[in-house]
Design a protein around this motif. Structure first.
Motif, PDB file in Angstrom:
ATOM      1  N   LEU A  15       0.720  -1.049   0.314  1.00 44.78           N
ATOM      2  CA  LEU A  15      -0.367  -0.007  -0.353  1.00 44.78           C
ATOM      3  C   LEU A  15       0.934   1.535   0.027  1.00 44.78           C
ATOM      4  N   ASN A  16       2.073   1.253   0.201  1.00 41.16           N
ATOM      5  CA  ASN A  16       3.118   2.569   0.554  1.00 41.16           C
ATOM      6  C   ASN A  16       3.447   2.367  -0.761  1.00 41.16           C
ATOM      7  N   ILE A  17       4.140   1.776  -0.753  1.00 41.66           N
ATOM      8  CA  ILE A  17       4.822   1.195  -2.173  1.00 41.66           C
ATOM      9  C   ILE A  17       3.988   3.007  -3.484  1.00 41.66           C
ATOM     10  N   LEU A  18       2.443   1.246  -3.801  1.00 42.31           N
ATOM     11  CA  LEU A  18       1.574   2.054  -4.691  1.00 42.31           C
ATOM     12  C   LEU A  18       1.052   3.535  -4.529  1.00 42.31           C
ATOM     13  N   THR A  19       0.416   4.126  -3.167  1.00 43.57           N
ATOM     14  CA  THR A  19       0.582   5.380  -2.760  1.00 43.57           C
ATOM     15  C   THR A  19       1.694   5.757  -3.168  1.00 43.57           C
ATOM     16  N   PHE A  20       3.046   5.896  -3.026  1.00 42.04           N
ATOM     17  CA  PHE A  20       4.059   6.348  -3.490  1.00 42.04           C
ATOM     18  C   PHE A  20       4.171   6.773  -4.933  1.00 42.04           C
ATOM     19  N   ILE A  21       4.137   5.354  -5.155  1.00 41.93           N
ATOM     20  CA  ILE A  21       4.356   5.584  -6.774  1.00 41.93           C
ATOM     21  C   ILE A  21       3.385   6.632  -7.344  1.00 41.93           C
ATOM     22  N   TYR A  22       2.226   6.421  -7.374  1.00 45.02           N
ATOM     23  CA  TYR A  22       1.139   7.141  -7.542  1.00 45.02           C
ATOM     24  C   TYR A  22       0.886   9.008  -7.413  1.00 45.02           C
ATOM     25  N   THR A  23       1.803   8.879  -6.480  1.00 45.38           N
ATOM     26  CA  THR A  23       2.175  10.635  -5.634  1.00 45.38           C
ATOM     27  C   THR A  23       3.564  11.205  -6.311  1.00 45.38           C
ATOM     28  N   PHE A  24       4.088  10.377  -6.630  1.00 46.26           N
ATOM     29  CA  PHE A  24       4.971  10.405  -7.932  1.00 46.26           C
ATOM     30  C   PHE A  24       4.696  10.450  -8.874  1.00 46.26           C
ATOM     31  N   ILE A  25       4.134  10.381  -9.717  1.00 46.99           N
ATOM     32  CA  ILE A  25       4.142  10.559 -10.580  1.00 46.99           C
ATOM     33  C   ILE A  25       3.438  11.745 -11.029  1.00 46.99           C
ATOM     34  N   ARG A  26       2.132  12.117 -10.125  1.00 46.68           N
ATOM     35  CA  ARG A  26       1.298  13.067  -9.787  1.00 46.68           C
ATOM     36  C   ARG A  26       2.411  14.280  -9.484  1.00 46.68           C
ATOM     37  N   ASP A  27       2.567  14.458  -8.509  1.00 46.03           N
ATOM     38  CA  ASP A  27       3.321  14.989  -8.260  1.00 46.03           C
ATOM     39  C   ASP A  27       4.938  15.877  -8.768  1.00 46.03           C
ATOM     40  N   ILE A  49       6.426  13.814 -11.771  1.00 49.38           N
ATOM     41  CA  ILE A  49       6.333  13.486 -13.053  1.00 49.38           C
ATOM     42  C   ILE A  49       5.898  14.312 -14.317  1.00 49.38           C
ATOM     43  N   TYR A  50       4.350  14.596 -13.818  1.00 50.15           N
ATOM     44  CA  TYR A  50       3.975  15.884 -14.371  1.00 50.15           C
ATOM     45  C   TYR A  50       4.780  17.005 -14.364  1.00 50.15           C
ATOM     46  N   PRO A  51       4.933  17.367 -13.685  1.00 52.36           N
ATOM     47  CA  PRO A  51       5.420  18.927 -13.721  1.00 52.36           C
ATOM     48  C   PRO A  51       6.700  18.900 -14.653  1.00 52.36           C
ATOM     49  N   PHE A  52       7.497  17.721 -14.514  1.00 53.26           N
ATOM     50  CA  PHE A  52       8.653  17.873 -15.230  1.00 53.26           C
ATOM     51  C   PHE A  52       8.518  17.320 -16.588  1.00 53.26           C
ATOM     52  N   LEU A  53       7.212  17.152 -17.120  1.00 51.44           N
ATOM     53  CA  LEU A  53       7.095  16.658 -18.612  1.00 51.44           C
ATOM     54  C   LEU A  53       5.956  17.635 -18.998  1.00 51.44           C
ATOM     55  N   ALA A  86       5.715  21.123 -17.606  1.00 52.48           N
ATOM     56  CA  ALA A  86       6.474  22.166 -17.471  1.00 52.48           C
ATOM     57  C   ALA A  86       8.219  22.548 -16.733  1.00 52.48           C
ATOM     58  N   ASN A  87       8.564  21.384 -17.103  1.00 50.83           N
ATOM     59  CA  ASN A  87       9.731  20.582 -17.181  1.00 50.83           C
ATOM     60  C   ASN A  87      10.345  21.697 -16.596  1.00 50.83           C
ATOM     61  N   LYS A  88       9.578  21.775 -14.769  1.00 51.61           N
ATOM     62  CA  LYS A  88      10.183  21.792 -13.206  1.00 51.61           C
ATOM     63  C   LYS A  88      11.242  20.941 -13.048  1.00 51.61           C
ATOM     64  N   ASN A  89      11.599  21.351 -11.966  1.00 52.92           N
ATOM     65  CA  ASN A  89      12.816  20.435 -11.466  1.00 52.92           C
ATOM     66  C   ASN A  89      11.850  20.040  -9.553  1.00 52.92           C
ATOM     67  N   GLU A  90      10.822  18.975  -9.970  1.00 57.26           N
ATOM     68  CA  GLU A  90      10.881  18.982  -8.302  1.00 57.26           C
ATOM     69  C   GLU A  90      10.785  17.515  -7.766  1.00 57.26           C
ATOM     70  N   PHE A  91      11.924  16.751  -8.165  1.00 56.45           N
ATOM     71  CA  PHE A  91      12.877  16.090  -7.796  1.00 56.45           C
ATOM     72  C   PHE A  91      13.284  15.893  -5.719  1.00 56.45           C
ATOM     73  N   TYR A  92      13.134  17.706  -5.762  1.00 52.83           N
ATOM     74  CA  TYR A  92      13.247  17.126  -4.188  1.00 52.83           C
ATOM     75  C   TYR A  92      12.624  17.105  -2.864  1.00 52.83           C
ATOM     76  N   ARG A  93      11.122  16.915  -3.715  1.00 53.66           N
ATOM     77  CA  ARG A  93       9.819  16.228  -3.079  1.00 53.66           C
ATOM     78  C   ARG A  93      10.097  14.940  -2.339  1.00 53.66           C
ATOM     79  N   ILE A  94      11.455  14.275  -3.188  1.00 51.96           N
ATOM     80  CA  ILE A  94      10.722  12.677  -3.155  1.00 51.96           C
ATOM     81  C   ILE A  94      11.160  12.387  -1.297  1.00 51.96           C
TER      82      ILE A  94
END
Length: 338
Positions: A79-91, A93-97, A99-107
């Motif tokens: 459950l933690n892994i699936l939720t983390f992947i879901y949030t990672f894609i939204r917060d 991957i989506y800004p990076f693709l 608007a080309n924004k680097n949001e990897f510091y959120r991880i």
């Protein structure tokens, strides 16, 4: 190396033998200064020392490590892994693709703190969901003397582990939230907000809705976590054994449902008026707080249905030993006699 050996002679006196490295035994009783230990001083059975509890016993088969925790840990981890992947894609991957924004510091902090409350609330809902299924089976069968399905029986037996894992993830969520002001990125954003306020010539940045939202949802989260801590303490065997059935049921059932209600309200107040904002539905996917309240809302709705008088009375009668089939057979026999 010299080794000590003890033998007992016919007179009931223990003789201390010294065996040297060559295998020769020396009897200390031959020496006039030898000492004797009588049977009254040394019992026939070896006394247990405090260190015996830490010795590894010998078993015919290998013991498993926490066998009751295997499935709950897997459920929580998946459950933690699936939720983390879901949030990672939204917060991230989506800004990076888009608007080309680097949001990897959120991880490390932000994404983890978004995945933890979803997992904690879902695990807490999984604790009380099998009770609804069990009540439905009893109402359908009209008796409590029929066994539940194996999957439901196994599910009900691991509710304690699921509840403790829910409390653990909720406590981690609280710790991560307390660490927000210590992050360097938060300080930079705070400076940027202050600069923008000065640039816009605003002397007051007070937003009434945000203030009330923060105050309410933080308060609900603190009270909910405190009740979860009380439930975790009541799950300790030494504490649960000191409670009678009424006290244990009140803590685990009534207070547990109260904690579920407070935590669900905590998530709902956090969302506030964000439910209808189109920008939050990234790639047509709902925000994480929407997913967090789905299963708890279903459980709370099911509990409300079971509390209806027409259903609650029948369920209480069944749990006290009343059987619907026996009553129908008795009524049919009485009608036949008439």
């Amino acid at each position: 190396m010299t080794q000590n050996h003890q033998t007992q002679n016919q007179d009931g006196v223990w003789t201390v033998m010294l065996k040297d490295g060559c295998g020769n035994c020396n009897n200390l009783n031959s020496d006039p200064n030898a000492f004797h230990l009588s049977d009254s001083l040394i019992p026939q059975q070896r006394q247990r020392s405090p260190f015996d509890e830490f010795e590894c016993p010998h078993f015919s088969r290998k013991l498993e490590l926490f066998p009751k925790w295997h499935l709950p840990l897997r459920i929580a981890l998946i459950l933690n892994i699936l939720t983390f992947i879901y949030t990672f894609i939204r917060d991230v991957i989506y800004p990076f693709l888009a608007a080309n924004k680097n949001e990897f510091y959120r991880i490390p902090v932000l994404l983890m703190n978004k995945a933890l409350p979803v997992c904690a609330l879902t695990l807490l809902a999984l604790v009380y969901l099998p009770g609804i299924f069990a009540a439905s089976f009893q109402l359908h069968r009209g008796t409590k003397y029929m066994n539940f399905p194996k999957w439901l029986n196994r599910w009900m037996l691991m509710r304690k582990q699921l509840g403790l894992l829910s409390f653990f993830t909720a406590a981690l969520h609280a710790l991560y939230s307390l660490c927000y002001p210590m992050r360097r990125s938060y300080r930079y954003k705070l400076l940027n907000w202050a600069y923008q306020q000065v640039k816009q010539n605003k002397d007051n940045a007070w937003i009434e809705d945000d203030v009330w939202r923060m105050e309410i949802y933080v308060s609900l989260g603190i009270v909910g976590l405190a009740i979860l801590a009380l439930l975790a303490v009541a799950s300790v065997p030494s504490v649960s054994h000191s409670l009678n059935w009424t006290e244990f049921q009140f803590i685990q059932s009534k207070m547990g449902l109260t904690a579920l209600l407070l935590c669900t309200a905590h998530a709902l107040v956090y969302a506030w008026n964000k439910w209808a904002e189109p920008k939050l539905f990234v790639w047509y996917t709902p925000p994480s707080f929407v997913l967090a309240v789905l299963l708890p809302a279903f459980v709370l709705l099911g509990k409300v249905v079971l509390l209806l008088p027409c259903i609650s009375r029948k369920l209480q009668r069944i749990r006290r030993g009343w059987e619907e089939k026996v009553t129908l057979e008795t009524m049919n026999s009485e009608a036949a006699n008439l």
